[in-house]
Design an enzyme around this catalytic site. Structure first.
Site, PDB file in Angstrom:
ATOM      1  N   HIS A  34     -25.571 -30.911 -37.823  1.00 34.22           N
ATOM      2  CA  HIS A  34     -25.656 -32.349 -37.552  1.00 34.22           C
ATOM      3  C   HIS A  34     -26.550 -32.664 -36.362  1.00 34.22           C
ATOM      4  O   HIS A  34     -26.921 -33.821 -36.160  1.00 34.22           O
ATOM      5  CB  HIS A  34     -24.261 -32.971 -37.382  1.00 34.22           C
ATOM      6  N   ASP A  79     -21.552 -26.693 -40.802  1.00 33.77           N
ATOM      7  CA  ASP A  79     -22.230 -27.388 -39.705  1.00 33.77           C
ATOM      8  C   ASP A  79     -22.978 -26.412 -38.798  1.00 33.77           C
ATOM      9  O   ASP A  79     -23.034 -26.595 -37.581  1.00 33.77           O
ATOM     10  CB  ASP A  79     -21.250 -28.223 -38.872  1.00 33.77           C
ATOM     11  N   SER A 108     -22.987 -30.502 -28.692  1.00 38.04           N
ATOM     12  CA  SER A 108     -23.024 -29.946 -30.041  1.00 38.04           C
ATOM     13  C   SER A 108     -24.029 -28.812 -30.143  1.00 38.04           C
ATOM     14  O   SER A 108     -25.185 -28.945 -29.731  1.00 38.04           O
ATOM     15  CB  SER A 108     -23.407 -31.035 -31.051  1.00 38.04           C
TER      16      SER A 108
END
Length: 475
Positions: free
Chosen positions: A126, A156, A229
């Site tokens: 993402h 992911d 992230s």
């Protein structure tokens, strides 16, 4: 609150030790609550973690600035999405993709160097999925071009590659050996700041039910925020144990609940991305669900209940039956169906997994060999024209005549045959399929490609009226 209280007690304990007596020149290892720096006279993990800093990088995402009103929902979107705040990247819609001019920075995340010789970096899907070009800022300040080797929406995970000298790779740990209560550190680039280190503990293991895709998360209370992230979750010896991926938050900021993809899963995915550019998944032919109290009897409700075994499937040939409760996979305890699905979801066709199970009052082990998937058959509609036919339904692109928000893209359900797989799955005429197993779908052609990646079961993300619903694909 619990986290601050715990850390308060820890710091108070350290302070009390310091007040009671002058620390000796060398503190015995057994008496240390944290590594002691004799030269500076402080408790510190700096020496052990100093080697990790050059291995964690900033991933800069380039794209085309989107026009106002062309914002699409995502893990960084609005509402109660548990992934909110996990990416600093702006979302680039279809109209913006056609914008002219050179790509500009639209956001950033973090990454971890896992192979210095190859220049390989792990990050999140993402973080990079909306980009058209990428750069990586190294710890020494250099900025170099990067390419995406491959990405996997279901876990992911994304694998990037750079060409640079003087790289240092992180030491990769074993996420199968970590335990709740272990110290953990998160390293990344939150809110666009320079590299930041936060500390906490492993709060839980095998977490599922958070968003979409394959989930077997490590939970930690180490502070994780937007921009973290793709960054590193490491143990107290500086070994990589997870890739920070998500937070659970109502505000979008750290609330003490963060999730990381276990490094064992991430490395298995990276290996396939390196070799194939994508992840090849297999099937064993079972449908599993939570263990009910009725099915468990006097036993534990932990595990995965086998609801259905497909005839002549690997599971059937290995002796598994409907009603069995799968309790382990290759020696690892299974807490729920999500854990099992995640473990099986990174196994390539040809791999064999030992599944421990309970049946009645007896236990057993089935050696199950994963086989190649049966992709969803996709054809042109028999009526002709654009679009596709699959699962007993036909799909087409969104067009100007559809009364939907301008920015909504997907595959519109045009027809559904009664009794078909599409009908059994709950699809209805007018639904718009916008995702499959966490992979975004913006057209009928993209839906066809997503169907080819379906190994066995799948979750369809469907826009119906003003709601986004999830439907389990029944084949």
């Amino acid at each position: 609150m619990m986290r601050s209280s715990f850390h308060g007690r820890l710091l108070a304990g350290v302070a009390a030790v310091a007040m009671l007596a002058t620390p000796p020149a060398i503190v015995p290892a057994a008496a240390q609550t944290a590594p002691y720096d004799n030269e500076r006279g402080v408790y510190s993990y700096a020496r052990d973690l100093k080697a990790v800093a050059p291995t964690v990088v900033k991933v800069i995402v380039l794209g085309h600035k989107q026009a106002e009103g062309d914002r699409t929902a995502s893990r960084g979107g609005q509402g109660d999405d548990p992934y909110r705040g996990q990416s600093t990247s702006a979302q680039v819609g279809p109209q913006a993709q056609a914008a002219q001019g050179a790509p500009q920075p639209i956001g950033s995340g973090s990454g971890v160097i896992i192979d210095a010789a190859r220049g390989e970096i792990l990050s999140n899907n993402h973080v990079v999925e909306k980009g058209v070009a990428f750069k990586v800022q190294l710890h020494d300040g250099r900025v170099v071009d990067a390419e995406v080797v491959g990405r996997d929406p279901q876990t992911d995970i994304a694998l990037l590659r750079i060409k640079a000298t003087g790289l240092r790779a992180i030491e990769v740990g074993d996420s199968g050996r970590i335990e709740v209560g272990d110290l953990a550190f998160a390293i990344g680039y939150p809110f666009g700041f320079d590299q930041t280190l936060t500390m906490g503990v492993i709060s839980g293991l095998g977490r599922t039910g958070i968003g979409d895709g394959l989930q077997d998360f490590i939970q930690t209370d180490a502070a994780v925020n937007s921009g973290n992230s793709g960054g590193a979750l490491i143990d107290s010896r500086g070994r990589l144990i997870g890739i920070n991926t998500a937070i659970w938050s109502k505000s979008g900021d750290n609330s003490g609940i963060a999730f990381a993809v276990p490094i064992n899963m991430a490395m298995a995915v990276a290996d396939q991305l390196r070799r194939n550019g994508s992840v090849k998944r297999g099937r064993i032919g079972v449908t599993v669900g939570p263990v009910t109290a009725e099915a468990a009897g006097s036993g534990s409700t932990r595990g995965a209940l086998v609801a259905e075994v497909s005839p002549d499937s690997p599971a059937a040939r290995a002796g598994l039956k409907s009603g069995d409760i799968i309790t382990s996979a290759d020696g690892r305890a299974i807490e729920g169906p999500g854990n099992l699905t995640a473990i099986l979801g990174v196994l390539e066709p040809g791999k064999t997994v030992a599944l421990g199970y309970r049946r009645g009052g007896q236990t057993g082990t089935a050696q199950v060999t994963v086989e190649a998937p049966r992709p969803v058959q996709v054809t042109r509609p028999t009526t002709g024209g654009a679009g596709l036919a699959a699962l007993g339904a036909t799909f087409r692109d969104v067009n100007a005549g559809d009364k939907v928000p301008e920015q909504l893209r997907g595959a519109v359900v045009a027809t559904v045959q009664p009794g078909s797989a599409a009908a059994r799955s709950g699809l209805a005429v007018g639904d718009i399929v916008v995702g499959v197993n966490g992979e975004q779908v913006q057209s009928a052609a993209e839906l066809a490609r997503a169907f080819q990646n379906v190994a066995s079961g799948a979750i369809l993300f469907v826009a119906r009226g003003n709601s986004l619903i999830q439907l389990k694909l029944e084949r």
